[in-house]
Design a protein around this motif. Structure first.
Motif, PDB file in Angstrom:
ATOM      1  N   LEU A 158      -4.255 -17.784  -0.755  1.00 50.54           N
ATOM      2  CA  LEU A 158      -4.558 -16.455  -0.951  1.00 50.54           C
ATOM      3  C   LEU A 158      -4.410 -15.486  -0.596  1.00 50.54           C
ATOM      4  O   LEU A 158      -3.684 -13.909  -0.929  1.00 50.54           O
ATOM      5  CB  LEU A 158      -5.955 -16.669  -1.258  1.00 50.54           C
ATOM      6  CG  LEU A 158      -6.878 -16.791  -2.280  1.00 50.54           C
ATOM      7  CD1 LEU A 158      -8.231 -17.766  -2.389  1.00 50.54           C
ATOM      8  CD2 LEU A 158      -6.514 -16.577  -3.765  1.00 50.54           C
ATOM      9  N   ALA A 159      -3.640 -16.191   0.634  1.00 55.89           N
ATOM     10  CA  ALA A 159      -3.836 -14.915   2.013  1.00 55.89           C
ATOM     11  C   ALA A 159      -0.958 -14.490   1.273  1.00 55.89           C
ATOM     12  O   ALA A 159      -1.077 -13.532   1.277  1.00 55.89           O
ATOM     13  CB  ALA A 159      -3.397 -15.763   3.239  1.00 55.89           C
ATOM     14  N   SER A 160      -1.163 -15.518   1.318  1.00 53.62           N
ATOM     15  CA  SER A 160       0.637 -15.244   1.132  1.00 53.62           C
ATOM     16  C   SER A 160       0.210 -14.527  -0.800  1.00 53.62           C
ATOM     17  O   SER A 160       1.557 -13.499  -0.714  1.00 53.62           O
ATOM     18  CB  SER A 160       1.418 -17.069   0.458  1.00 53.62           C
ATOM     19  OG  SER A 160       0.831 -17.622   1.429  1.00 53.62           O
ATOM     20  N   ALA A 161      -0.360 -14.744  -1.697  1.00 51.44           N
ATOM     21  CA  ALA A 161      -0.375 -13.684  -3.094  1.00 51.44           C
ATOM     22  C   ALA A 161      -0.555 -12.424  -2.728  1.00 51.44           C
ATOM     23  O   ALA A 161      -0.004 -11.483  -3.295  1.00 51.44           O
ATOM     24  CB  ALA A 161      -1.084 -14.260  -3.916  1.00 51.44           C
ATOM     25  N   PHE A 167       4.020  -5.819  -1.909  1.00 54.47           N
ATOM     26  CA  PHE A 167       5.447  -5.026  -2.399  1.00 54.47           C
ATOM     27  C   PHE A 167       5.471  -4.691  -3.935  1.00 54.47           C
ATOM     28  O   PHE A 167       7.052  -4.185  -4.257  1.00 54.47           O
ATOM     29  CB  PHE A 167       6.522  -6.409  -2.467  1.00 54.47           C
ATOM     30  CG  PHE A 167       5.929  -7.177  -0.607  1.00 54.47           C
ATOM     31  CD1 PHE A 167       7.589  -5.979   0.062  1.00 54.47           C
ATOM     32  CD2 PHE A 167       5.561  -8.277  -0.412  1.00 54.47           C
ATOM     33  CE1 PHE A 167       7.181  -6.362   1.938  1.00 54.47           C
ATOM     34  CE2 PHE A 167       6.011  -8.310   1.185  1.00 54.47           C
ATOM     35  CZ  PHE A 167       6.687  -7.215   1.878  1.00 54.47           C
ATOM     36  N   ILE A 168       4.960  -5.178  -4.837  1.00 50.71           N
ATOM     37  CA  ILE A 168       5.188  -4.732  -6.145  1.00 50.71           C
ATOM     38  C   ILE A 168       4.454  -2.939  -5.863  1.00 50.71           C
ATOM     39  O   ILE A 168       3.320  -2.386  -5.367  1.00 50.71           O
ATOM     40  CB  ILE A 168       3.432  -5.130  -6.809  1.00 50.71           C
ATOM     41  CG1 ILE A 168       4.177  -6.428  -6.917  1.00 50.71           C
ATOM     42  CG2 ILE A 168       4.148  -4.819  -8.697  1.00 50.71           C
ATOM     43  CD1 ILE A 168       2.627  -7.609  -7.627  1.00 50.71           C
ATOM     44  N   PRO A 169       4.949  -1.991  -6.639  1.00 53.97           N
ATOM     45  CA  PRO A 169       5.001  -0.729  -5.989  1.00 53.97           C
ATOM     46  C   PRO A 169       3.446  -0.277  -6.934  1.00 53.97           C
ATOM     47  O   PRO A 169       3.380   0.788  -6.127  1.00 53.97           O
ATOM     48  CB  PRO A 169       6.422  -0.433  -7.240  1.00 53.97           C
ATOM     49  CG  PRO A 169       7.563  -1.357  -7.303  1.00 53.97           C
ATOM     50  CD  PRO A 169       6.494  -2.846  -7.226  1.00 53.97           C
ATOM     51  N   ALA A 173       0.897   1.688  -4.225  1.00 52.70           N
ATOM     52  CA  ALA A 173       0.867   3.122  -4.196  1.00 52.70           C
ATOM     53  C   ALA A 173      -0.106   3.100  -4.297  1.00 52.70           C
ATOM     54  O   ALA A 173      -1.084   3.866  -3.371  1.00 52.70           O
ATOM     55  CB  ALA A 173       1.588   3.543  -5.226  1.00 52.70           C
ATOM     56  N   ARG A 174      -1.553   2.676  -4.405  1.00 49.36           N
ATOM     57  CA  ARG A 174      -2.725   2.620  -4.396  1.00 49.36           C
ATOM     58  C   ARG A 174      -3.722   1.858  -3.819  1.00 49.36           C
ATOM     59  O   ARG A 174      -4.739   1.971  -3.610  1.00 49.36           O
ATOM     60  CB  ARG A 174      -3.015   3.159  -6.337  1.00 49.36           C
ATOM     61  CG  ARG A 174      -2.035   3.760  -7.036  1.00 49.36           C
ATOM     62  CD  ARG A 174      -2.632   4.335  -8.605  1.00 49.36           C
ATOM     63  NE  ARG A 174      -4.342   4.665  -8.280  1.00 49.36           N
ATOM     64  CZ  ARG A 174      -4.829   4.801  -9.679  1.00 49.36           C
ATOM     65  NH1 ARG A 174      -4.315   5.394 -10.518  1.00 49.36           N
ATOM     66  NH2 ARG A 174      -6.135   5.907  -9.249  1.00 49.36           N
ATOM     67  N   PHE A 175      -3.232   0.289  -4.154  1.00 49.28           N
ATOM     68  CA  PHE A 175      -3.973  -0.699  -3.493  1.00 49.28           C
ATOM     69  C   PHE A 175      -3.884  -1.409  -2.752  1.00 49.28           C
ATOM     70  O   PHE A 175      -3.601  -2.000  -2.221  1.00 49.28           O
ATOM     71  CB  PHE A 175      -4.076  -2.061  -4.776  1.00 49.28           C
ATOM     72  CG  PHE A 175      -4.886  -1.035  -6.094  1.00 49.28           C
ATOM     73  CD1 PHE A 175      -6.251  -0.074  -6.436  1.00 49.28           C
ATOM     74  CD2 PHE A 175      -3.931  -0.762  -7.169  1.00 49.28           C
ATOM     75  CE1 PHE A 175      -6.050   0.733  -7.436  1.00 49.28           C
ATOM     76  CE2 PHE A 175      -4.578  -0.448  -8.304  1.00 49.28           C
ATOM     77  CZ  PHE A 175      -5.704   0.462  -9.199  1.00 49.28           C
ATOM     78  N   ASP A 176      -2.411  -0.838  -1.352  1.00 46.28           N
ATOM     79  CA  ASP A 176      -2.412  -1.362  -0.388  1.00 46.28           C
ATOM     80  C   ASP A 176      -2.840  -2.035   0.657  1.00 46.28           C
ATOM     81  O   ASP A 176      -3.691  -2.749   0.640  1.00 46.28           O
ATOM     82  CB  ASP A 176      -1.178  -0.863   0.381  1.00 46.28           C
ATOM     83  CG  ASP A 176      -0.115  -1.320   1.223  1.00 46.28           C
ATOM     84  OD1 ASP A 176       0.218  -2.211   1.190  1.00 46.28           O
ATOM     85  OD2 ASP A 176      -0.530  -0.790   2.436  1.00 46.28           O
ATOM     86  N   TYR A 177      -3.616  -0.615   1.027  1.00 42.36           N
ATOM     87  CA  TYR A 177      -5.343  -1.069   2.246  1.00 42.36           C
ATOM     88  C   TYR A 177      -5.908  -1.815   1.385  1.00 42.36           C
ATOM     89  O   TYR A 177      -6.501  -2.938   2.183  1.00 42.36           O
ATOM     90  CB  TYR A 177      -5.653   0.467   2.130  1.00 42.36           C
ATOM     91  CG  TYR A 177      -6.952   0.553   2.463  1.00 42.36           C
ATOM     92  CD1 TYR A 177      -6.493   0.438   4.821  1.00 42.36           C
ATOM     93  CD2 TYR A 177      -8.057   0.611   2.513  1.00 42.36           C
ATOM     94  CE1 TYR A 177      -7.353   0.321   5.779  1.00 42.36           C
ATOM     95  CE2 TYR A 177      -9.462   0.688   3.370  1.00 42.36           C
ATOM     96  CZ  TYR A 177      -9.095   0.040   5.021  1.00 42.36           C
ATOM     97  OH  TYR A 177      -9.937   0.399   5.771  1.00 42.36           O
TER      98      TYR A 177
END
Length: 499
Positions: A158-161, A167-169, A173-177
């Motif tokens: 799960l941590a790897s996924a 890295f998906i744009p 952009a919206r859900f990195d945090y």
């Protein structure tokens, strides 16, 4: 030997000798130490005064930043009550510090940024906590031998996924945090669940504190002097349009100021904001960030929930195209290169006319963004700009064949362009910068036309008002000036045709 008297101490038993060094007067050393302390204290006071002066000026110039600081202090004071008051402290199981940390991390300058981080943090914590409890239950049912193996494999997968998804744009952009919080919370819950007995209770307390902290941040951000990312983006776009107009006006006026070719005195006073276009070039990251945060905000003021924020990014890209063209134009206008004055005189009126109409279009667009109203003057200004481009192109084509331009005054006589009488006269390299400047002005007008199309497209999608009357409180850009008369003479609106 130096010839000076020197006191020494001789140790006869040991056979050693030591020279006595006279100590400096204690009074002088104390005075010097006092002077240094006073100087150091004065320097510290002066530095603090300068810092406070800069902070005061920034607070006066940008009061929103001061308001944001007060709002953060208010939210922290409110959430601290869960730590100071025993009933509230015991209600969250002694984990009130997590609520304080949530406020510190989540509270941002704009409402959109606060909503984005709050929703991401709450969602990431809930999903990670739920999966962590589920993995712990499945591992505990597998026996003591397989339990750590299952937990370790689940953390790895799960941590790897989740890390790869950052890295998906779209996710970045919206859900990195939120992805980062998911990794942190899932790892803590899964790993600590191996030693902690009441794992469900711990996850519930952690989620409760996060909800308390994010709720306080959202409420304070929206209800107390809200700073909307959408408003900031809209105002930034308007200011950038005005800066482009100011830079273009000042640049062309500065280029033609040396030879007083026209009668208009305003052309001899170029704008002081020639470098304002650089702010437009450096605004891409700010625009993208505010557009992303504006999507999280609810409907407010003049902006609906489905406001086309992506159009602002397109307008920003078009503005940077214009700014790049102005930057190239700035590099071509060098004081070391002296173009032939008679050629500049021939192109002066056409260039200044095109610059004036191009600047008018930019100002009309800025007014359109400010009032969110489309005026009929924009179409008129765009048509005048297109006509000015044609006139400048005709003036540029007449350079090689115009009879007056083929003869260049030299010491009272005339000679043909390109001749080498006396070694004077313009060379091809002297004419090329002028032609380059004219070509860049035409290219700038073409990019301004594309920019106008982009703003008009935004006005259609955002449902701007359409008004055909003259804009209020605006300077008259035509030659007919409005004159204020008493009430009985208000039928007179400008100079008559007989003038």
């Amino acid at each position: 030997m130096s010839g000076k008297l020197q006191w020494r101490i001789d140790n006869v038993a040991e056979g050693t000798s030591k020279a006595l060094v006279p100590e400096p007067p204690r009074l002088i050393s104390r005075v010097w130490a006092g002077i240094k302390c006073v100087l150091l204290l004065g320097w510290a006071i002066l530095a603090a005064a300068k810092f406070l002066e800069r902070a005061w000026k920034m607070g006066v110039a940008e009061p929103k930043k001061l308001i944001h600081g007060l709002k953060v202090g208010m939210a922290l004071s409110m959430v601290s009550l869960f730590y100071y008051m025993r009933p509230l402290y015991e209600g969250v199981g002694g984990n009130a510090m997590w609520a304080v940390m949530t406020v510190v991390v989540v509270f941002e300058y704009t409402v959109g940024a606060t909503l984005s981080k709050s929703i991401n943090r709450a969602t990431g914590t809930f999903l990670a906590g739920s999966l962590g409890v589920g993995v712990h239950w499945a591992a505990s049912q597998s026996g003591n031998v397989l339990e750590p193996i299952i937990v370790g494999i689940s953390v790895f997968l799960l941590a790897s996924a989740a890390t790869f998804s950052r890295f998906i744009p779209t996710v970045k952009a919206r859900f990195d945090y939120g992805a980062l919080i998911f990794i942190l919370t899932f790892s803590l819950v899964s790993v600590s669940g191996y030693r902690v007995e009441k794992l469900v209770e711990m996850a519930h307390q952690r989620l409760s504190t996060v909800v308390i902290g994010t709720s306080l941040c959202i409420i304070t951000s929206i209800l107390v002097c809200p700073i909307w990312a959408g408003d900031e983006l809209h105002s930034l776009t308007q200011r950038n349009l005005e800066k482009l107009a100011s830079s273009l006006d000042g640049l062309v006026a500065d280029y033609f100021k040396s030879g007083h070719y026209g009668d208009d005195s305003k052309e001899d006073n170029p704008s002081k904001n020639i470098q304002a276009y650089k702010c437009v070039l450096n605004s891409k990251a700010n625009e993208e960030s505010m557009a992303n945060f504006a999507r999280w905000e609810p409907a407010h003021g003049r902006f609906s929930f489905r406001h086309p924020w992506k159009e602002y990014l397109k307008i920003g890209a078009l503005m940077r195209n214009c700014a790049h063209c102005i930057e190239t134009l700035t590099g071509c206008i060098e004081p070391e290169v002296q173009e032939p004055e008679h050629l500049k005189r021939h192109l002066h009126n056409a260039c200044m006319t095109l610059c004036r109409h191009s600047s008018n279009v930019l100002k009309e667009l800025a007014l359109m963004m400010e009032t969110m109203t489309k005026y009929s003057e924009l179409d008129l200004s765009a048509g005048e700009m297109s006509f000015a481009v044609q006139e400048l192109q005709e003036a540029l084509r007449s350079l090689p064949t115009h009879p007056q331009l083929m003869l260049i005054p030299t010491d009272g006589n005339h000679r043909k362009l390109g001749s080498k009488v006396g070694g004077h006269g313009p060379r091809l390299l002297d004419v090329l910068p002028l032609v380059t400047v004219v070509s860049l002005l035409i290219e700038t007008a073409a990019r301004i036309e594309d920019l106008a199309d982009g703003v008009v497209e935004l006005s259609k999608k955002a449902d701007f008002k359409i008004q055909k009357e003259k804009k209020p409180n605006q300077d008259q850009k035509s030659d007919n000036h409005v004159i204020e008369f008493p009430d009985q003479y208000k039928t007179v609106k400008g100079p008559s045709s007989s003038d």
